[in-house]
Scaffold this motif. Structure first.
Motif, PDB file in Angstrom:
ATOM      1  N   GLY A  95       0.821  -1.244  -0.128  1.00 14.20           N
ATOM      2  CA  GLY A  95       0.051   0.105  -0.066  1.00 14.20           C
ATOM      3  C   GLY A  95       0.766   1.243   0.035  1.00 14.20           C
ATOM      4  O   GLY A  95       1.871   1.168   0.283  1.00 14.20           O
ATOM      5  N   PRO A  96       0.143   2.229   0.069  1.00 12.20           N
ATOM      6  CA  PRO A  96       0.841   3.643  -0.161  1.00 12.20           C
ATOM      7  C   PRO A  96       1.508   4.621   1.039  1.00 12.20           C
ATOM      8  O   PRO A  96       1.156   5.431   1.639  1.00 12.20           O
ATOM      9  CB  PRO A  96      -0.109   4.406  -0.724  1.00 12.20           C
ATOM     10  CG  PRO A  96      -1.329   3.969   0.022  1.00 12.20           C
ATOM     11  CD  PRO A  96      -1.151   2.436  -0.165  1.00 12.20           C
ATOM     12  N   TRP A  97       2.126   3.353   1.709  1.00 18.25           N
ATOM     13  CA  TRP A  97       2.650   3.756   2.833  1.00 18.25           C
ATOM     14  C   TRP A  97       4.480   3.621   3.055  1.00 18.25           C
ATOM     15  O   TRP A  97       4.815   2.684   2.408  1.00 18.25           O
ATOM     16  CB  TRP A  97       2.341   2.786   4.141  1.00 18.25           C
ATOM     17  CG  TRP A  97       0.919   2.609   4.225  1.00 18.25           C
ATOM     18  CD1 TRP A  97       0.118   1.776   3.601  1.00 18.25           C
ATOM     19  CD2 TRP A  97      -0.093   3.620   5.042  1.00 18.25           C
ATOM     20  NE1 TRP A  97      -1.218   1.921   3.935  1.00 18.25           N
ATOM     21  CE2 TRP A  97      -1.294   3.092   4.783  1.00 18.25           C
ATOM     22  CE3 TRP A  97       0.081   4.491   5.830  1.00 18.25           C
ATOM     23  CZ2 TRP A  97      -2.452   3.633   5.394  1.00 18.25           C
ATOM     24  CZ3 TRP A  97      -1.084   5.051   6.394  1.00 18.25           C
ATOM     25  CH2 TRP A  97      -2.358   4.890   6.075  1.00 18.25           C
ATOM     26  N   THR A  98       5.207   4.547   3.817  1.00 16.53           N
ATOM     27  CA  THR A  98       6.371   4.366   4.065  1.00 16.53           C
ATOM     28  C   THR A  98       6.624   4.328   5.535  1.00 16.53           C
ATOM     29  O   THR A  98       6.090   5.178   6.373  1.00 16.53           O
ATOM     30  CB  THR A  98       7.303   5.353   3.642  1.00 16.53           C
ATOM     31  OG1 THR A  98       7.164   5.340   2.097  1.00 16.53           O
ATOM     32  CG2 THR A  98       8.837   5.375   3.804  1.00 16.53           C
ATOM     33  N   PHE A  99       7.318   3.153   6.044  1.00 12.83           N
ATOM     34  CA  PHE A  99       7.469   3.088   7.531  1.00 12.83           C
ATOM     35  C   PHE A  99       8.978   3.168   7.775  1.00 12.83           C
ATOM     36  O   PHE A  99       9.924   2.566   7.317  1.00 12.83           O
ATOM     37  CB  PHE A  99       6.941   1.576   7.965  1.00 12.83           C
ATOM     38  CG  PHE A  99       5.536   1.649   7.811  1.00 12.83           C
ATOM     39  CD1 PHE A  99       4.659   2.117   8.595  1.00 12.83           C
ATOM     40  CD2 PHE A  99       5.001   0.742   6.671  1.00 12.83           C
ATOM     41  CE1 PHE A  99       3.213   1.977   8.299  1.00 12.83           C
ATOM     42  CE2 PHE A  99       3.634   0.591   6.335  1.00 12.83           C
ATOM     43  CZ  PHE A  99       2.878   1.273   7.351  1.00 12.83           C
ATOM     44  N   PRO A 124       5.121  -1.658  -2.299  1.00 12.63           N
ATOM     45  CA  PRO A 124       4.046  -0.807  -3.042  1.00 12.63           C
ATOM     46  C   PRO A 124       3.088  -1.695  -3.659  1.00 12.63           C
ATOM     47  O   PRO A 124       3.458  -2.847  -4.123  1.00 12.63           O
ATOM     48  CB  PRO A 124       5.001  -0.293  -4.377  1.00 12.63           C
ATOM     49  CG  PRO A 124       6.140  -1.218  -4.536  1.00 12.63           C
ATOM     50  CD  PRO A 124       6.566  -1.574  -3.170  1.00 12.63           C
ATOM     51  N   ASP A 125       1.810  -1.392  -3.694  1.00 17.95           N
ATOM     52  CA  ASP A 125       0.878  -2.015  -4.093  1.00 17.95           C
ATOM     53  C   ASP A 125       0.679  -1.573  -5.593  1.00 17.95           C
ATOM     54  O   ASP A 125      -0.511  -0.962  -6.559  1.00 17.95           O
ATOM     55  CB  ASP A 125      -0.482  -1.626  -3.534  1.00 17.95           C
ATOM     56  CG  ASP A 125      -1.402  -2.596  -4.009  1.00 17.95           C
ATOM     57  OD1 ASP A 125      -1.463  -3.659  -4.898  1.00 17.95           O
ATOM     58  OD2 ASP A 125      -2.818  -2.340  -3.618  1.00 17.95           O
ATOM     59  N   HIS A 126       1.643  -1.943  -6.675  1.00 12.83           N
ATOM     60  CA  HIS A 126       1.466  -1.339  -8.114  1.00 12.83           C
ATOM     61  C   HIS A 126       2.286  -2.519  -8.870  1.00 12.83           C
ATOM     62  O   HIS A 126       3.691  -2.884  -8.545  1.00 12.83           O
ATOM     63  CB  HIS A 126       2.228  -0.111  -8.105  1.00 12.83           C
ATOM     64  CG  HIS A 126       1.864   0.480  -9.569  1.00 12.83           C
ATOM     65  ND1 HIS A 126       2.463   0.150 -10.721  1.00 12.83           N
ATOM     66  CD2 HIS A 126       1.163   1.683  -9.943  1.00 12.83           C
ATOM     67  CE1 HIS A 126       2.092   0.821 -11.809  1.00 12.83           C
ATOM     68  NE2 HIS A 126       1.157   1.867 -11.207  1.00 12.83           N
ATOM     69  N   ARG A 127       1.917  -3.108  -9.882  1.00  8.92           N
ATOM     70  CA  ARG A 127       2.396  -4.165 -10.510  1.00  8.92           C
ATOM     71  C   ARG A 127       3.792  -3.979 -11.285  1.00  8.92           C
ATOM     72  O   ARG A 127       4.623  -4.559 -11.439  1.00  8.92           O
ATOM     73  CB  ARG A 127       1.625  -4.657 -11.535  1.00  8.92           C
ATOM     74  CG  ARG A 127       0.217  -5.606 -10.827  1.00  8.92           C
ATOM     75  CD  ARG A 127      -0.679  -6.382 -11.852  1.00  8.92           C
ATOM     76  NE  ARG A 127      -1.791  -6.971 -11.195  1.00  8.92           N
ATOM     77  CZ  ARG A 127      -2.791  -7.718 -11.698  1.00  8.92           C
ATOM     78  NH1 ARG A 127      -2.851  -7.799 -12.881  1.00  8.92           N
ATOM     79  NH2 ARG A 127      -3.589  -8.319 -10.839  1.00  8.92           N
TER      80      ARG A 127
END
Length: 208
Positions: A95-99, A124-127
């Protein structure tokens, strides 16, 4: 001049991404779409990559760079994760997160924060982004592609060509993507602290 690889956003052509991966292996920087905005990536084992990413963005060494991982299991190779952190990561990734997490010894010192020894981590949630990581054969070092002295990230490949054609080895054109950066959450803080608001809604993770 940057090479342009136009790929299908849902079923990217492996041959083209393999070529982009080869440019990464040669020390190039590559722009790639993600589930938040375009990012610029390099190989994690490239000794000059962190410096070149920071120069491109106009960042100092205290700005967290991010390791793009393929999945949750890969995160633990680069970051120290306790049980509460793992549960939150499992809920949020991909998902669109950076930890922000404490880096392991697998992360080169030149990449992590100089005093805190922390690193940004994300799946990332992107192919297209995931396929490029796969083509490169390892997680990639990245930063959101926000032009120097600007606040908004880039989400259009042709705009990136106009601005960075002479700075990048390649631009993977997977079409437009969202026009927001990732939400950055520092998990070394108790409670977790939102460092940058972005596409991910912290409330969905139970974070105020």
């Amino acid at each position: 001049m940057a090479q342009i690889f136009v790929v299908h956003p849902e079923n990217p052509q492996s041959r083209l991404l393999q070529q982009a991966g080869e440019l990464l292996a040669e020390g190039g920087l590559v722009a790639v779409p993600t589930d938040s905005s375009y990012a610029v990536v390099a190989r994690l084992d490239d000794k000059d990559a962190a410096g070149r990413l920071r120069r491109l963005r106009g960042l100092d060494e205290r700005h967290h760079l991010t390791v793009l991982c393929r999945d949750l299991a890969e995160i633990s190779h680069f970051a120290k994760v306790d049980n509460p952190q793992y549960r939150l990561l499992k809920l949020a990734t991909p998902g669109p997160w950076t930890f922000i997490l404490e880096a392991t010894k697998e992360v080169p010192r030149r990449v992590s924060h100089p005093s805190r020894k922390t690193i940004g981590i994300r799946v990332p949630d992107h192919r297209v982004a995931l396929a490029l990581i796969e083509a490169a054969g390892s997680p990639l070092l990245s930063t959101t592609l926000i032009p120097q002295d600007e606040t908004l990230p880039l989400n259009d490949a042709q705009d990136i060509v106009g601005r960075y054609a002479h700075d990048l080895a390649a631009i993977v054109d997977g079409g437009s993507c969202p026009f927001e950066p990732t939400t950055v959450i520092d998990l070394t803080e108790d409670p977790p602290k939102v460092v940058r608001a972005g596409r991910g809604d912290p409330a969905t993770l139970g974070i105020a």
